[in-house]
Design a protein around this motif. Sequence first.
Motif, PDB file in Angstrom:
ATOM      1  N   ARG A  43     -13.020   3.616  69.960  1.00 12.37           N
ATOM      2  CA  ARG A  43     -12.336   4.853  70.341  1.00 12.37           C
ATOM      3  C   ARG A  43     -12.001   5.702  69.113  1.00 12.37           C
ATOM      4  O   ARG A  43     -11.054   6.470  69.105  1.00 12.37           O
ATOM      5  CB  ARG A  43     -11.075   4.571  71.175  1.00 12.37           C
ATOM      6  N   ARG A  44     -12.815   5.559  68.069  1.00 19.31           N
ATOM      7  CA  ARG A  44     -12.671   6.381  66.860  1.00 19.31           C
ATOM      8  C   ARG A  44     -14.032   6.942  66.474  1.00 19.31           C
ATOM      9  O   ARG A  44     -15.072   6.295  66.666  1.00 19.31           O
ATOM     10  CB  ARG A  44     -12.146   5.558  65.669  1.00 19.31           C
ATOM     11  N   TYR A  45     -14.033   8.145  65.932  1.00 20.80           N
ATOM     12  CA  TYR A  45     -15.219   8.773  65.364  1.00 20.80           C
ATOM     13  C   TYR A  45     -15.373   8.198  63.966  1.00 20.80           C
ATOM     14  O   TYR A  45     -14.484   8.354  63.124  1.00 20.80           O
ATOM     15  CB  TYR A  45     -14.987  10.276  65.324  1.00 20.80           C
ATOM     16  N   LEU A  46     -16.487   7.503  63.709  1.00 23.42           N
ATOM     17  CA  LEU A  46     -16.614   6.731  62.474  1.00 23.42           C
ATOM     18  C   LEU A  46     -17.865   7.099  61.680  1.00 23.42           C
ATOM     19  O   LEU A  46     -18.893   7.469  62.254  1.00 23.42           O
ATOM     20  CB  LEU A  46     -16.661   5.233  62.806  1.00 23.42           C
ATOM     21  N   ASN A  58     -13.303  18.922  51.806  1.00 22.46           N
ATOM     22  CA  ASN A  58     -13.137  20.295  52.283  1.00 22.46           C
ATOM     23  C   ASN A  58     -12.548  20.360  53.689  1.00 22.46           C
ATOM     24  O   ASN A  58     -12.101  21.427  54.115  1.00 22.46           O
ATOM     25  CB  ASN A  58     -14.493  21.023  52.277  1.00 22.46           C
ATOM     26  N   ASP A  59     -12.583  19.232  54.407  1.00 20.44           N
ATOM     27  CA  ASP A  59     -12.169  19.236  55.808  1.00 20.44           C
ATOM     28  C   ASP A  59     -11.396  17.942  56.102  1.00 20.44           C
ATOM     29  O   ASP A  59     -11.909  17.035  56.753  1.00 20.44           O
ATOM     30  CB  ASP A  59     -13.418  19.343  56.697  1.00 20.44           C
ATOM     31  N   PRO A  60     -10.136  17.860  55.631  1.00 20.98           N
ATOM     32  CA  PRO A  60      -9.386  16.606  55.771  1.00 20.98           C
ATOM     33  C   PRO A  60      -9.122  16.187  57.215  1.00 20.98           C
ATOM     34  O   PRO A  60      -8.882  15.005  57.483  1.00 20.98           O
ATOM     35  CB  PRO A  60      -8.062  16.893  55.035  1.00 20.98           C
ATOM     36  N   ASP A  61      -9.166  17.129  58.159  1.00 21.71           N
ATOM     37  CA  ASP A  61      -8.918  16.792  59.577  1.00 21.71           C
ATOM     38  C   ASP A  61     -10.188  16.382  60.319  1.00 21.71           C
ATOM     39  O   ASP A  61     -10.146  16.160  61.533  1.00 21.71           O
ATOM     40  CB  ASP A  61      -8.308  18.004  60.302  1.00 21.71           C
ATOM     41  N   TYR A  62     -11.307  16.289  59.611  1.00 19.31           N
ATOM     42  CA  TYR A  62     -12.613  16.088  60.248  1.00 19.31           C
ATOM     43  C   TYR A  62     -12.628  14.889  61.195  1.00 19.31           C
ATOM     44  O   TYR A  62     -13.040  15.002  62.349  1.00 19.31           O
ATOM     45  CB  TYR A  62     -13.676  15.914  59.157  1.00 19.31           C
ATOM     46  N   GLU A  64     -10.111  13.002  62.516  1.00 14.81           N
ATOM     47  CA  GLU A  64      -9.153  13.057  63.618  1.00 14.81           C
ATOM     48  C   GLU A  64      -9.583  14.077  64.674  1.00 14.81           C
ATOM     49  O   GLU A  64      -9.515  13.818  65.880  1.00 14.81           O
ATOM     50  CB  GLU A  64      -7.755  13.402  63.083  1.00 14.81           C
ATOM     51  N   ARG A  65     -10.037  15.236  64.215  1.00 15.68           N
ATOM     52  CA  ARG A  65     -10.461  16.292  65.145  1.00 15.68           C
ATOM     53  C   ARG A  65     -11.627  15.825  66.006  1.00 15.68           C
ATOM     54  O   ARG A  65     -11.639  16.016  67.232  1.00 15.68           O
ATOM     55  CB  ARG A  65     -10.855  17.545  64.345  1.00 15.68           C
ATOM     56  N   ASN A  66     -12.600  15.202  65.380  1.00 16.34           N
ATOM     57  CA  ASN A  66     -13.775  14.754  66.131  1.00 16.34           C
ATOM     58  C   ASN A  66     -13.475  13.538  66.997  1.00 16.34           C
ATOM     59  O   ASN A  66     -14.104  13.355  68.049  1.00 16.34           O
ATOM     60  CB  ASN A  66     -14.943  14.479  65.178  1.00 16.34           C
ATOM     61  N   THR A  67     -12.532  12.706  66.586  1.00 15.93           N
ATOM     62  CA  THR A  67     -12.099  11.597  67.436  1.00 15.93           C
ATOM     63  C   THR A  67     -11.499  12.137  68.730  1.00 15.93           C
ATOM     64  O   THR A  67     -11.843  11.670  69.832  1.00 15.93           O
ATOM     65  CB  THR A  67     -11.072  10.715  66.698  1.00 15.93           C
ATOM     66  N   LEU A  68     -10.618  13.129  68.618  1.00 16.08           N
ATOM     67  CA  LEU A  68      -9.998  13.727  69.810  1.00 16.08           C
ATOM     68  C   LEU A  68     -11.058  14.397  70.690  1.00 16.08           C
ATOM     69  O   LEU A  68     -10.997  14.323  71.923  1.00 16.08           O
ATOM     70  CB  LEU A  68      -8.927  14.739  69.399  1.00 16.08           C
ATOM     71  N   TYR A  69     -12.022  15.044  70.049  1.00 21.60           N
ATOM     72  CA  TYR A  69     -13.107  15.716  70.777  1.00 21.60           C
ATOM     73  C   TYR A  69     -13.923  14.689  71.585  1.00 21.60           C
ATOM     74  O   TYR A  69     -14.205  14.889  72.774  1.00 21.60           O
ATOM     75  CB  TYR A  69     -13.998  16.442  69.768  1.00 21.60           C
TER      76      TYR A  69
END
Length: 276
Positions: A43-46, A58-62, A64-69
């Motif tokens: 259940r994580r984007y890895l 350049n994209d520290p939320d990458y 977490e954002r894609n995991t939620l997506y």
Amino acid sequence: GSSSHSMRYFVTSVSEPGQQVPQFSYVGYVDDQEFVSYNASTRRYLPKVPWISKVEKNDPDYWERNTLYAQGHERSFRDHLATLAEYYNQSGGLHTFQWMYGCELRNDWSKGGYYQYAYDGRDYISLDKDTLTWMAADVPAQNTKRKWDADFRDNEYKKTYLEETCIEWLQRYLNYGKETLLRTEVPEVKVTRKEDYDGMETLICRVGGFYPKDIDIDWTRDGEVWLQDVFHGLVSPNSDGTYYTWRSVKVDPKERERYKCHVEHDGLPNPVDVAW
């Protein structure tokens, strides 16, 4: 190099009898290299390759954002499977819902992109970017078409994603992974022959160890491309990330010297012509 490059995502949800929750996976590829994945267990984007870690600078939320997506799609695909079972008047059994989307930057700098869905391994619905409408593959899919065609703004967003955002991310990933994705490996070309029962023989041009995947191979006779009695294999992957393929031609042994295997590839400064 002059090769084409692509970014593709494969999203799959599978419902099985007796399972409360469908199995779900979300996998991303740049060219033929898997670089990210999500599944129902983690259940994580890895990350799947070392170079993708460069995205965090350049994209520290990458992640977490894609995991939620991906988690959002896992929930929505569960609903899709239930809805499609109603559309097809099914009461149970094993069913799959698949989504494939992505973009391509071709070697002539033209672009391509697509959104395609399948149910139980058959085409279900796909986006026509030019008309911003959905193309239904059968009668039940007309139900989904009516719903999705009504959301014109979302269809516009999808077109923009495919033609602009997707291409921008593809170029970013190619830069992050350039040591592997933009490298060239020189093809090895060898011609062998096999005697046939009818007095003819088959010349086989084996081409291996090359990267990237794009390659042009022709049989020529007296310098001209020859198409008669020519057969070819698929471009297939080696375990080391390079590719191999073959082309064969049936010839009269007395004319063998007239035939050459002509190969063009990014790893070659000039085309090569190899005889038996």
